[in-house]
Design a protein around this motif. Structure first.
Motif, PDB file in Angstrom:
ATOM      1  N   ARG A  69       9.207  -5.367  10.932  1.00 55.53           N
ATOM      2  CA  ARG A  69      10.656  -5.599  10.948  1.00 55.53           C
ATOM      3  C   ARG A  69      11.443  -4.322  10.697  1.00 55.53           C
ATOM      4  NH1 ARG A  69       8.364  -9.909  11.976  1.00 55.53           N
ATOM      5  NH2 ARG A  69       9.226 -11.995  11.625  1.00 55.53           N
ATOM      6  N   THR A  70      11.016  -3.519   9.736  1.00 56.12           N
ATOM      7  CA  THR A  70      11.709  -2.261   9.433  1.00 56.12           C
ATOM      8  C   THR A  70      10.694  -1.127   9.413  1.00 56.12           C
ATOM      9  OG1 THR A  70      11.489  -2.487   7.028  1.00 56.12           O
ATOM     10  CG2 THR A  70      13.428  -3.483   8.052  1.00 56.12           C
ATOM     11  N   SER A  71      11.115   0.026   9.945  1.00 59.01           N
ATOM     12  CA  SER A  71      10.215   1.170  10.008  1.00 59.01           C
ATOM     13  C   SER A  71      10.979   2.451   9.705  1.00 59.01           C
ATOM     14  CB  SER A  71       9.573   1.271  11.397  1.00 59.01           C
ATOM     15  OG  SER A  71       8.705   2.389  11.475  1.00 59.01           O
ATOM     16  N   LEU A  72      10.334   3.350   8.948  1.00 59.75           N
ATOM     17  CA  LEU A  72      10.873   4.677   8.685  1.00 59.75           C
ATOM     18  C   LEU A  72       9.878   5.701   9.193  1.00 59.75           C
ATOM     19  CD1 LEU A  72      12.691   6.044   5.580  1.00 59.75           C
ATOM     20  CD2 LEU A  72      10.735   7.303   6.499  1.00 59.75           C
ATOM     21  N   LEU A  73      10.353   6.622  10.024  1.00 63.61           N
ATOM     22  CA  LEU A  73       9.521   7.678  10.600  1.00 63.61           C
ATOM     23  C   LEU A  73      10.207   9.015  10.382  1.00 63.61           C
ATOM     24  CD1 LEU A  73       8.803   5.946  14.047  1.00 63.61           C
ATOM     25  CD2 LEU A  73       7.375   5.827  12.001  1.00 63.61           C
ATOM     26  N   ASN A  74       9.412  10.082  10.258  1.00 59.41           N
ATOM     27  CA  ASN A  74      10.031  11.401  10.104  1.00 59.41           C
ATOM     28  C   ASN A  74       9.953  12.164  11.419  1.00 59.41           C
ATOM     29  OD1 ASN A  74       7.262  12.058  10.107  1.00 59.41           O
ATOM     30  ND2 ASN A  74       7.599  13.793   8.729  1.00 59.41           N
ATOM     31  N   GLU A  75      10.266  13.463  11.380  1.00 59.14           N
ATOM     32  CA  GLU A  75      10.352  14.261  12.605  1.00 59.14           C
ATOM     33  C   GLU A  75       9.015  14.400  13.317  1.00 59.14           C
ATOM     34  OE1 GLU A  75       9.730  16.952   9.068  1.00 59.14           O
ATOM     35  OE2 GLU A  75      11.142  15.342   9.565  1.00 59.14           O
ATOM     36  N   TYR A  76       7.919  14.148  12.619  1.00 64.50           N
ATOM     37  CA  TYR A  76       6.589  14.205  13.238  1.00 64.50           C
ATOM     38  C   TYR A  76       6.529  13.353  14.500  1.00 64.50           C
ATOM     39  CZ  TYR A  76       1.576  13.054  13.661  1.00 64.50           C
ATOM     40  OH  TYR A  76       0.308  12.845  14.136  1.00 64.50           O
ATOM     41  N   TRP A  77       7.206  12.228  14.488  1.00 57.51           N
ATOM     42  CA  TRP A  77       7.140  11.284  15.606  1.00 57.51           C
ATOM     43  C   TRP A  77       8.032  11.688  16.773  1.00 57.51           C
ATOM     44  CZ3 TRP A  77       3.430   7.669  15.276  1.00 57.51           C
ATOM     45  CH2 TRP A  77       2.865   7.485  14.015  1.00 57.51           C
ATOM     46  N   CYS A  78       8.780  12.765  16.613  1.00 60.36           N
ATOM     47  CA  CYS A  78       9.664  13.258  17.683  1.00 60.36           C
ATOM     48  C   CYS A  78       9.099  14.501  18.349  1.00 60.36           C
ATOM     49  CB  CYS A  78      11.050  13.551  17.112  1.00 60.36           C
ATOM     50  SG  CYS A  78      11.832  12.114  16.355  1.00 60.36           S
ATOM     51  N   VAL A  79       7.845  14.812  18.085  1.00 61.52           N
ATOM     52  CA  VAL A  79       7.145  15.937  18.685  1.00 61.52           C
ATOM     53  C   VAL A  79       5.894  15.388  19.355  1.00 61.52           C
ATOM     54  CG1 VAL A  79       5.967  18.124  18.212  1.00 61.52           C
ATOM     55  CG2 VAL A  79       7.984  17.491  16.876  1.00 61.52           C
ATOM     56  N   ALA A 114       3.981  -0.863   3.550  1.00 61.19           N
ATOM     57  CA  ALA A 114       3.109   0.292   3.350  1.00 61.19           C
ATOM     58  C   ALA A 114       3.912   1.574   3.527  1.00 61.19           C
ATOM     59  CB  ALA A 114       1.941   0.260   4.333  1.00 61.19           C
ATOM     60  N   VAL A 115       3.578   2.558   2.704  1.00 55.76           N
ATOM     61  CA  VAL A 115       4.132   3.905   2.823  1.00 55.76           C
ATOM     62  C   VAL A 115       2.940   4.852   2.906  1.00 55.76           C
ATOM     63  CG1 VAL A 115       5.509   5.704   1.739  1.00 55.76           C
ATOM     64  CG2 VAL A 115       6.185   3.302   1.490  1.00 55.76           C
ATOM     65  N   VAL A 116       2.821   5.579   4.018  1.00 53.86           N
ATOM     66  CA  VAL A 116       1.699   6.490   4.219  1.00 53.86           C
ATOM     67  C   VAL A 116       2.241   7.875   4.520  1.00 53.86           C
ATOM     68  CG1 VAL A 116      -0.369   6.996   5.558  1.00 53.86           C
ATOM     69  CG2 VAL A 116       0.228   4.623   5.065  1.00 53.86           C
ATOM     70  N   THR A 117       1.835   8.848   3.703  1.00 50.15           N
ATOM     71  CA  THR A 117       2.289  10.228   3.858  1.00 50.15           C
ATOM     72  C   THR A 117       1.073  11.133   3.987  1.00 50.15           C
ATOM     73  OG1 THR A 117       4.222   9.772   2.480  1.00 50.15           O
ATOM     74  CG2 THR A 117       3.656  12.078   2.842  1.00 50.15           C
ATOM     75  N   LEU A 165       7.239  -0.579   7.106  1.00 50.51           N
ATOM     76  CA  LEU A 165       6.277   0.500   7.260  1.00 50.51           C
ATOM     77  C   LEU A 165       6.993   1.852   7.318  1.00 50.51           C
ATOM     78  CD1 LEU A 165       3.268   1.150   7.718  1.00 50.51           C
ATOM     79  CD2 LEU A 165       3.652   0.821  10.168  1.00 50.51           C
ATOM     80  N   ALA A 166       6.539   2.792   6.471  1.00 49.37           N
ATOM     81  CA  ALA A 166       7.025   4.170   6.494  1.00 49.37           C
ATOM     82  C   ALA A 166       5.849   5.083   6.790  1.00 49.37           C
ATOM     83  CB  ALA A 166       7.667   4.541   5.166  1.00 49.37           C
ATOM     84  N   LEU A 181       0.842  -1.190   0.000  1.00 51.35           N
ATOM     85  CA  LEU A 181       0.000   0.000   0.000  1.00 51.35           C
ATOM     86  C   LEU A 181       0.878   1.242   0.000  1.00 51.35           C
ATOM     87  CD1 LEU A 181      -2.788   1.431   0.342  1.00 51.35           C
ATOM     88  CD2 LEU A 181      -2.416   1.275   2.816  1.00 51.35           C
ATOM     89  N   TRP A 182       0.600   2.141  -0.933  1.00 50.20           N
ATOM     90  CA  TRP A 182       1.257   3.447  -0.965  1.00 50.20           C
ATOM     91  C   TRP A 182       0.158   4.492  -0.940  1.00 50.20           C
ATOM     92  CZ3 TRP A 182       4.523   5.664  -5.622  1.00 50.20           C
ATOM     93  CH2 TRP A 182       5.055   6.897  -5.239  1.00 50.20           C
ATOM     94  N   LEU A 183       0.047   5.202   0.180  1.00 53.04           N
ATOM     95  CA  LEU A 183      -1.027   6.156   0.383  1.00 53.04           C
ATOM     96  C   LEU A 183      -0.399   7.524   0.626  1.00 53.04           C
ATOM     97  CD1 LEU A 183      -4.132   6.247   0.569  1.00 53.04           C
ATOM     98  CD2 LEU A 183      -3.913   5.870   3.029  1.00 53.04           C
TER      99      LEU A 183
END
Length: 403
Positions: free
Chosen positions: A298-308, A224-227, A273-274, A203-205
């Protein structure tokens, strides 16, 4: 050096006959090979080959991949596509790609919907719709009827207006890959539209307009990649939690499915999951009230949103609810996978925190500069004994203690 004897060949000289000049090697290929080559061309170019020779007159009709795109409007290729589908006389289609760089008119919408139904009726496997431009949106409705197919494996939508409240792909048992980019949900009957695809693996959303779609549980999901973008109305300038005091705020108080985990529950089965969002959107943080467990992640990519906010509660929740996580990448204030600075941390094998996955091997922090925000992230990771930092800057590698 003695003179060479006339007629004696040089040692090692090539003995192969010179290549034939002027021979048409392409036409010597069998029809199946030629049709495969034509399938990789834009449909307009494939059809033009009918003028090459008598043998090429009908080859284009048997190509199974139809790539019909134009940098202009749909109107520029309307007559061509009509004739193309008519002259093919219902032959099976593997790939149906329709794209326009300058949009379409209201008069084109029924016709494009008819083309889509035609492709699905003739067993299309990959369907791609990318209608960009300034005129109007391509409107799709009755998705559960239009895309009811046992053959569709991949669907891609870009700049499409969805009118259904329920993206029901349950009748697409072969659907493995769903990609939705820059689409609009404003005209859906319910405020939060549902995406239901029980056998989906990828899934790419990339949601740019209106509300985030509610994802139902997808038991086969692998990646899945969700932006979530700034245009998404699941945002508020007053709060990051989705519960401001302004009752007229559509972002916080116009959500019908207040008891629904909008995105994360549907993604909780994924292995890769991203999750990317801007800081003023709250839909992911709102979902964390349900604390879904990412049992296969197993693998996850998160941006700065998750650090606030500064207590890193969102990031901590993800770490604590990912029991088999092996690799975490934090992409902070940089676009794409490349960055000027890359910091890699390894959990201490002896003093590893029991709150995080015992399988976690590495945490990557990607950024453009090591500033206070990045240092705070590293301090947070150190609470879980994720240290032993290696700093990659450009093409250099440094072992250092940043804390």
């Amino acid at each position: 050096m003695p003179p060479r004897k006339r007629g004696r060949k040089d040692e090692g000289a090539a003995t192969a006959a010179p290549p034939e000049v002027g021979r048409d090697h392409i036409s010597a290929l069998p029809d199946d090979a030629l049709q495969h080559i034509l399938s990789s061309l834009p449909a307009q170019d494939a059809v033009r080959t009918c003028a090459l020779a008598r043998r090429w007159r009908h080859l284009w009709k048997f190509t199974k991949d139809l790539h019909m795109t134009t940098p202009d409007s749909i109107e520029e290729i309307r007559e061509f596509v009509d004739h193309l589908l008519l002259l093919r006389a219902g032959l099976p289609i593997d790939t149906f790609e329709l794209g326009a760089g300058d949009g379409l008119s209201e008069d084109d919408i029924p016709l494009v919907n008819l083309w889509i139904r035609h492709a699905v009726a003739y067993k299309v496997q990959v369907l791609q719709l990318e209608i960009f431009g300034r005129w109007t949106w391509l409107k799709l409705k009755n998705l559960h009827l239009v895309f009811a197919s046992q053959h569709l494996t991949r669907l891609e939508f870009a700049n499409i207006r969805f009118n259904d409240s329920f993206f029901n792909f349950s009748s697409c048992l072969a659907l493995q890959d769903l990609r939705i980019r820059m689409c609009e949900l404003m005209h859906a009957k319910r405020i939060s539209s549902y995406i239901h695809a029980p056998n989906l693996a990828s899934l790419w959303l990339d949601e740019a307009f209106e509300r985030a779609a509610v994802l139902e549980r997808m038991p086969s999901l692998v990646e899945a990649v969700v932006t979530i973008h700034v245009f998404c109305s699941n945002s508020c300038s007053r709060t990051t939690s989705g519960s401001c005091d302004d009752l007229d705020c559509q972002g916080c108080h116009d959500i019908e499915e207040d008891d629904t985990c909008v995105l994360l529950q549907g993604l909780s089965i994924a292995k890769n999951l991203a999750l990317v969002a801007l800081s003023n959107t709250f839909i992911f943080r709102r979902d964390l009230k349900w604390c879904p467990t990412f049992s296969n992640l197993r693998t996850s990519l998160l941006n700065e949103y998750w650090c606030v906010p500064a207590d890193f509660s969102a990031l901590e929740c993800i770490l604590e609810h990912s029991p088999v996580l092996e690799k975490l990448t934090l992409q902070l204030f940089c676009k794409g996978p490349k960055s000027k600075v890359e910091i890699k941390g390894i959990p201490d094998p002896i003093e590893r925190s029991a709150a995080i996955s015992e399988h976690l091997r590495i945490v990557e922090v990607k950024c453009e500069v090591v500033d206070e925000t990045v240092l705070n992230v590293l301090k947070f990771l150190n609470k879980f004994n994720i240290n032993k930092l290696r700093l990659h800057y450009s093409h250099s590698l440094y072992f250092c203690n940043l804390l």
